[in-house]
Design an enzyme around this catalytic site. Structure first.
Site, PDB file in Angstrom:
ATOM      1  N   ASN A 137       0.841  -1.214   0.000  1.00 22.33           N
ATOM      2  CA  ASN A 137       0.000   0.000   0.000  1.00 22.33           C
ATOM      3  C   ASN A 137       0.868   1.254   0.000  1.00 22.33           C
ATOM      4  O   ASN A 137       0.557   2.226  -0.697  1.00 22.33           O
ATOM      5  CB  ASN A 137      -0.958  -0.003   1.188  1.00 22.33           C
ATOM      6  CG  ASN A 137      -2.180  -0.867   0.932  1.00 22.33           C
ATOM      7  OD1 ASN A 137      -3.059  -0.475   0.169  1.00 22.33           O
ATOM      8  ND2 ASN A 137      -2.204  -2.052   1.530  1.00 22.33           N
ATOM      9  N   ARG A 175       1.927  -0.161  26.089  1.00 26.32           N
ATOM     10  CA  ARG A 175       1.357   0.487  24.906  1.00 26.32           C
ATOM     11  C   ARG A 175       1.420   2.001  25.039  1.00 26.32           C
ATOM     12  O   ARG A 175       1.655   2.719  24.068  1.00 26.32           O
ATOM     13  CB  ARG A 175      -0.102   0.063  24.723  1.00 26.32           C
ATOM     14  CG  ARG A 175      -0.256  -1.294  24.100  1.00 26.32           C
ATOM     15  CD  ARG A 175      -1.704  -1.586  23.743  1.00 26.32           C
ATOM     16  NE  ARG A 175      -1.866  -3.023  23.528  1.00 26.32           N
ATOM     17  CZ  ARG A 175      -1.681  -3.637  22.359  1.00 26.32           C
ATOM     18  NH1 ARG A 175      -1.365  -2.946  21.288  1.00 26.32           N
ATOM     19  NH2 ARG A 175      -1.828  -4.935  22.260  1.00 26.32           N
ATOM     20  N   ILE A 235      -2.368  -2.075  17.860  1.00 28.40           N
ATOM     21  CA  ILE A 235      -3.549  -1.352  18.335  1.00 28.40           C
ATOM     22  C   ILE A 235      -3.092  -0.068  19.035  1.00 28.40           C
ATOM     23  O   ILE A 235      -2.128  -0.088  19.811  1.00 28.40           O
ATOM     24  CB  ILE A 235      -4.381  -2.232  19.284  1.00 28.40           C
ATOM     25  CG1 ILE A 235      -4.931  -3.438  18.518  1.00 28.40           C
ATOM     26  CG2 ILE A 235      -5.501  -1.437  19.934  1.00 28.40           C
ATOM     27  CD1 ILE A 235      -5.603  -4.480  19.392  1.00 28.40           C
ATOM     28  N   ASN A 270      -6.971   4.486   8.044  1.00 28.06           N
ATOM     29  CA  ASN A 270      -6.523   3.089   8.038  1.00 28.06           C
ATOM     30  C   ASN A 270      -7.175   2.383   6.860  1.00 28.06           C
ATOM     31  O   ASN A 270      -8.255   2.773   6.412  1.00 28.06           O
ATOM     32  CB  ASN A 270      -6.956   2.400   9.334  1.00 28.06           C
ATOM     33  CG  ASN A 270      -6.552   0.934   9.374  1.00 28.06           C
ATOM     34  OD1 ASN A 270      -5.421   0.573   8.978  1.00 28.06           O
ATOM     35  ND2 ASN A 270      -7.449   0.069   9.839  1.00 28.06           N
ATOM     36  N   HIS A 302      -8.512  -1.382   6.044  1.00 27.56           N
ATOM     37  CA  HIS A 302      -8.810  -2.640   6.729  1.00 27.56           C
ATOM     38  C   HIS A 302      -9.390  -3.631   5.727  1.00 27.56           C
ATOM     39  O   HIS A 302     -10.373  -3.324   5.042  1.00 27.56           O
ATOM     40  CB  HIS A 302      -9.794  -2.404   7.873  1.00 27.56           C
ATOM     41  CG  HIS A 302     -10.148  -3.674   8.572  1.00 27.56           C
ATOM     42  ND1 HIS A 302      -9.290  -4.274   9.463  1.00 27.56           N
ATOM     43  CD2 HIS A 302     -11.227  -4.478   8.486  1.00 27.56           C
ATOM     44  CE1 HIS A 302      -9.838  -5.402   9.892  1.00 27.56           C
ATOM     45  NE2 HIS A 302     -11.010  -5.547   9.319  1.00 27.56           N
ATOM     46  N   THR A 338     -10.472   5.927  14.879  1.00 21.62           N
ATOM     47  CA  THR A 338     -10.936   6.399  16.184  1.00 21.62           C
ATOM     48  C   THR A 338     -10.468   5.385  17.231  1.00 21.62           C
ATOM     49  O   THR A 338      -9.834   4.378  16.897  1.00 21.62           O
ATOM     50  CB  THR A 338     -12.470   6.503  16.229  1.00 21.62           C
ATOM     51  OG1 THR A 338     -13.020   5.182  16.115  1.00 21.62           O
ATOM     52  CG2 THR A 338     -13.009   7.395  15.119  1.00 21.62           C
ATOM     53  N   LEU A 397     -11.535   0.079  17.666  1.00 25.38           N
ATOM     54  CA  LEU A 397     -10.742  -0.664  16.679  1.00 25.38           C
ATOM     55  C   LEU A 397     -11.552  -0.974  15.427  1.00 25.38           C
ATOM     56  O   LEU A 397     -12.603  -1.616  15.509  1.00 25.38           O
ATOM     57  CB  LEU A 397     -10.234  -1.954  17.318  1.00 25.38           C
ATOM     58  CG  LEU A 397      -9.223  -2.757  16.507  1.00 25.38           C
ATOM     59  CD1 LEU A 397      -7.933  -1.983  16.317  1.00 25.38           C
ATOM     60  CD2 LEU A 397      -8.961  -4.097  17.173  1.00 25.38           C
ATOM     61  N   ASP A 398     -11.065  -0.507  14.284  1.00 26.56           N
ATOM     62  CA  ASP A 398     -11.734  -0.708  12.992  1.00 26.56           C
ATOM     63  C   ASP A 398     -13.172  -0.195  13.021  1.00 26.56           C
ATOM     64  O   ASP A 398     -14.021  -0.664  12.250  1.00 26.56           O
ATOM     65  CB  ASP A 398     -11.703  -2.190  12.570  1.00 26.56           C
ATOM     66  CG  ASP A 398     -10.289  -2.701  12.359  1.00 26.56           C
ATOM     67  OD1 ASP A 398      -9.447  -1.911  11.887  1.00 26.56           O
ATOM     68  OD2 ASP A 398     -10.024  -3.874  12.662  1.00 26.56           O
ATOM     69  N   GLN A 443      -6.330  -7.074  -2.308  1.00 26.01           N
ATOM     70  CA  GLN A 443      -5.218  -6.114  -2.305  1.00 26.01           C
ATOM     71  C   GLN A 443      -5.145  -5.307  -3.593  1.00 26.01           C
ATOM     72  O   GLN A 443      -4.745  -4.137  -3.558  1.00 26.01           O
ATOM     73  CB  GLN A 443      -3.895  -6.826  -2.006  1.00 26.01           C
ATOM     74  CG  GLN A 443      -3.699  -6.899  -0.482  1.00 26.01           C
ATOM     75  CD  GLN A 443      -2.656  -7.890  -0.016  1.00 26.01           C
ATOM     76  OE1 GLN A 443      -1.852  -8.375  -0.812  1.00 26.01           O
ATOM     77  NE2 GLN A 443      -2.676  -8.192   1.264  1.00 26.01           N
TER      78      GLN A 443
HETATM   79  N1  NHR Z   1      -6.071   1.499  16.723  1.00 24.59           N
HETATM   80  C1  NHR Z   1      -7.240   2.054  16.993  1.00 24.59           C
HETATM   81  N2  NHR Z   1      -7.390   2.593  18.199  1.00 24.59           N
HETATM   82  N3  NHR Z   1      -8.277   2.090  16.143  1.00 24.59           N
HETATM   83  C2  NHR Z   1      -8.147   1.500  14.937  1.00 24.59           C
HETATM   84  O1  NHR Z   1      -9.184   1.527  14.104  1.00 24.59           O
HETATM   85  C3  NHR Z   1      -6.941   0.865  14.577  1.00 24.59           C
HETATM   86  C4  NHR Z   1      -5.901   0.890  15.519  1.00 24.59           C
HETATM   87  C5  NHR Z   1      -4.684   0.261  15.241  1.00 24.59           C
HETATM   88  C6  NHR Z   1      -4.508  -0.428  14.067  1.00 24.59           C
HETATM   89  C7  NHR Z   1      -5.371  -1.380  11.955  1.00 24.59           C
HETATM   90  C8  NHR Z   1      -6.175  -2.673  12.211  1.00 24.59           C
HETATM   91  C9  NHR Z   1      -6.691  -3.328  10.980  1.00 24.59           C
HETATM   92  O2  NHR Z   1      -6.929  -2.676   9.973  1.00 24.59           O
HETATM   93  C10 NHR Z   1      -5.547  -0.495  13.142  1.00 24.59           C
HETATM   94  C11 NHR Z   1      -6.750   0.164  13.376  1.00 24.59           C
HETATM   95  C12 NHR Z   1      -3.809  -4.570  14.464  1.00 24.59           C
HETATM   96  C13 NHR Z   1      -4.668  -5.310  15.257  1.00 24.59           C
HETATM   97  C14 NHR Z   1      -4.145  -6.199  16.349  1.00 24.59           C
HETATM   98  O3  NHR Z   1      -4.890  -6.977  16.945  1.00 24.59           O
HETATM   99  C15 NHR Z   1      -6.031  -5.165  15.043  1.00 24.59           C
HETATM  100  C16 NHR Z   1      -6.478  -4.309  14.056  1.00 24.59           C
HETATM  101  C17 NHR Z   1      -5.608  -3.575  13.260  1.00 24.59           C
HETATM  102  C18 NHR Z   1      -4.260  -3.717  13.472  1.00 24.59           C
HETATM  103  N4  NHR Z   1      -2.829  -6.112  16.689  1.00 24.59           N
HETATM  104  C19 NHR Z   1      -2.150  -6.872  17.732  1.00 24.59           C
HETATM  105  C20 NHR Z   1      -1.927  -5.990  18.973  1.00 24.59           C
HETATM  106  O4  NHR Z   1      -1.874  -6.573  20.070  1.00 24.59           O
HETATM  107  C21 NHR Z   1      -0.784  -7.298  17.291  1.00 24.59           C
HETATM  108  C22 NHR Z   1      -0.794  -8.182  16.074  1.00 24.59           C
HETATM  109  C23 NHR Z   1       0.586  -8.329  15.449  1.00 24.59           C
HETATM  110  O5  NHR Z   1       1.564  -7.662  15.867  1.00 24.59           O
HETATM  111  O6  NHR Z   1       0.676  -9.097  14.476  1.00 24.59           O
HETATM  112  O7  NHR Z   1      -1.757  -4.762  18.846  1.00 24.59           O
HETATM  113  O8  NHR Z   1      -6.943  -4.564  11.004  1.00 24.59           O
HETATM  114  C1  GAR Z   2      -3.071  -5.080   3.694  1.00 23.89           C
HETATM  115  O1  GAR Z   2      -3.813  -6.088   3.059  1.00 23.89           O
HETATM  116  C2  GAR Z   2      -3.929  -4.369   4.707  1.00 23.89           C
HETATM  117  O2  GAR Z   2      -5.274  -4.287   4.340  1.00 23.89           O
HETATM  118  C3  GAR Z   2      -3.768  -5.261   5.889  1.00 23.89           C
HETATM  119  O3  GAR Z   2      -2.448  -5.713   5.867  1.00 23.89           O
HETATM  120  C4  GAR Z   2      -1.968  -5.697   4.536  1.00 23.89           C
HETATM  121  C5  GAR Z   2      -0.718  -4.890   4.497  1.00 23.89           C
HETATM  122  O4  GAR Z   2      -0.123  -5.029   3.254  1.00 23.89           O
HETATM  123  N1  GAR Z   2      -3.991  -4.535   7.104  1.00 23.89           N
HETATM  124  C6  GAR Z   2      -4.294  -5.121   8.216  1.00 23.89           C
HETATM  125  O5  GAR Z   2      -4.518  -6.313   8.296  1.00 23.89           O
HETATM  126  C7  GAR Z   2      -4.323  -4.217   9.390  1.00 23.89           C
HETATM  127  N2  GAR Z   2      -4.532  -4.981  10.559  1.00 23.89           N
HETATM  128  P1  GAR Z   2       1.051  -4.087   2.803  1.00 23.89           P
HETATM  129  O6  GAR Z   2       2.070  -4.032   3.948  1.00 23.89           O
HETATM  130  O7  GAR Z   2       1.622  -4.786   1.611  1.00 23.89           O
HETATM  131  O8  GAR Z   2       0.481  -2.750   2.486  1.00 23.89           O
END
Ligand code: NHR
Ligand code: GAR
Length: 223
Positions: free
Chosen positions: A21, A72, A99, A114, A116, A148, A151-152, A178
């Site tokens: 991306n 965090r 997160i 973001n 998603h 916000t 999450l998501d 993708q």
């Molecule tokens: N934070 C907030 N407050 N709100 C959102 O909408 C967020 C965010 C942080 C990241 C991306 C999200 C996605 O698009 C995102 C949106 C990571 C996790 C997760 O569970 C969930 C959602 C997203 C990104 N992360 C684990 C954690 O404990 C770690 C996982 C790993 O390192 O592989 O943070 O899906």
């Molecule tokens: C993308 O598919 C994106 O939607 C997803 O991870 C990939 C990142 O690809 N995001 C999440 O799952 C956030 N939790 P990239 O590093 O090649 O852009």
């Protein structure tokens, strides 16, 4: 490089992985299609391919490894300081996998997006492609949304739908999704840069009009 003197939106991109991306944004900025300047790329993981993509494009990179922080809150405080050094107009989460705390999301409210990989509000969180397959969905997709504390859960800007095809596995489905990501993320950021897309009172507006809860809808015109 675009030669126009039009002010460019300053963007900081946060990544954790391959950065495809990010590459779509670099390509859009370099072609002049996307009126942004990527001021920095920050990764919470060292040695990811996205950092190589940024360096190859001549963009400043920084690694802030979350493993070096006790909580965090302390990680997010350091991340905020790192980002704010570049004074971005917009923060872009591009496959960023940590997160974020409410303090962090409040600080960038209305200026952080973001992408998603699901048709939100379906399949928030992780492993969305496998979960869509397991649920027997006929369609899947991807959503760009303002970030916000929920999450998501922030207001959606654009959503692209793709069909789930017979025999798909999670890898094939992810690839189809993708290809749409690399179209709708640059588009959403272009609209934001032009001032067409804004977050107002917790909702996403496009050209002053309230977007539907799922965002502006794009139907993929490829299987
Ligand atoms: N934070 C907030 N407050 N709100 C959102 O909408 C967020 C965010 C942080 C990241 C991306 C999200 C996605 O698009 C995102 C949106 C990571 C996790 C997760 O569970 C969930 C959602 C997203 C990104 N992360 C684990 C954690 O404990 C770690 C996982 C790993 O390192 O592989 O943070 O899906
Ligand atoms: C993308 O598919 C994106 O939607 C997803 O991870 C990939 C990142 O690809 N995001 C999440 O799952 C956030 N939790 P990239 O590093 O090649 O852009």
């Amino acid at each position: 490089m675009p030669t126009s003197s039009r002010p460019q939106l300053r963007v900081v991109v946060l990544i954790s992985g391959s950065g495809s991306n990010l590459q779509a944004l670099i390509d859009g900025a370099n072609s002049g299609e996307l009126p942004i300047e990527i001021a920095a790329v920050i990764s919470n993981r060292p040695d990811v391919f996205g950092l190589t993509r940024a360096k190859d494009a001549g963009i400043v990179t920084q690694v802030l490894d979350h493993k070096g922080f006790a909580s965090r809150e302390t990680f997010d405080a350091a991340l905020m300081q790192t980002i704010d050094h570049y004074q971005p107009d917009l923060v872009v989460l591009a496959g960023f996998m940590r997160i974020l705390t409410p303090e962090f999301t409040r600080h960038y409210l209305g200026r952080m997006l973001n992408i998603h990989p699901s048709l939100l509000p379906k399949f928030q969180g992780l492993h969305t492609h496998q979960r869509a397959l397991d649920a027997g969905e006929s369609h899947h997709g991807v959503t760009v949304h303002f970030v916000t504390a929920e999450l998501d859960g922030g207001p959606a800007a654009i959503q692209a739908r793709v069909p789930v095809l017979p025999g798909d596995d999670a890898t094939q489905l992810a690839k189809r999704v993708q290809r749409q990501e690399h179209i709708i993320y640059p588009l959403a950021i272009k609209w934001f840069a032009q001032g067409h897309l804004v977050m107002h009172e917790g909702k996403a507006l496009l050209n002053g009009e309230l977007l539907p809860a799922s965002g502006y809808q794009i139907e993929a015109n490829e299987p």
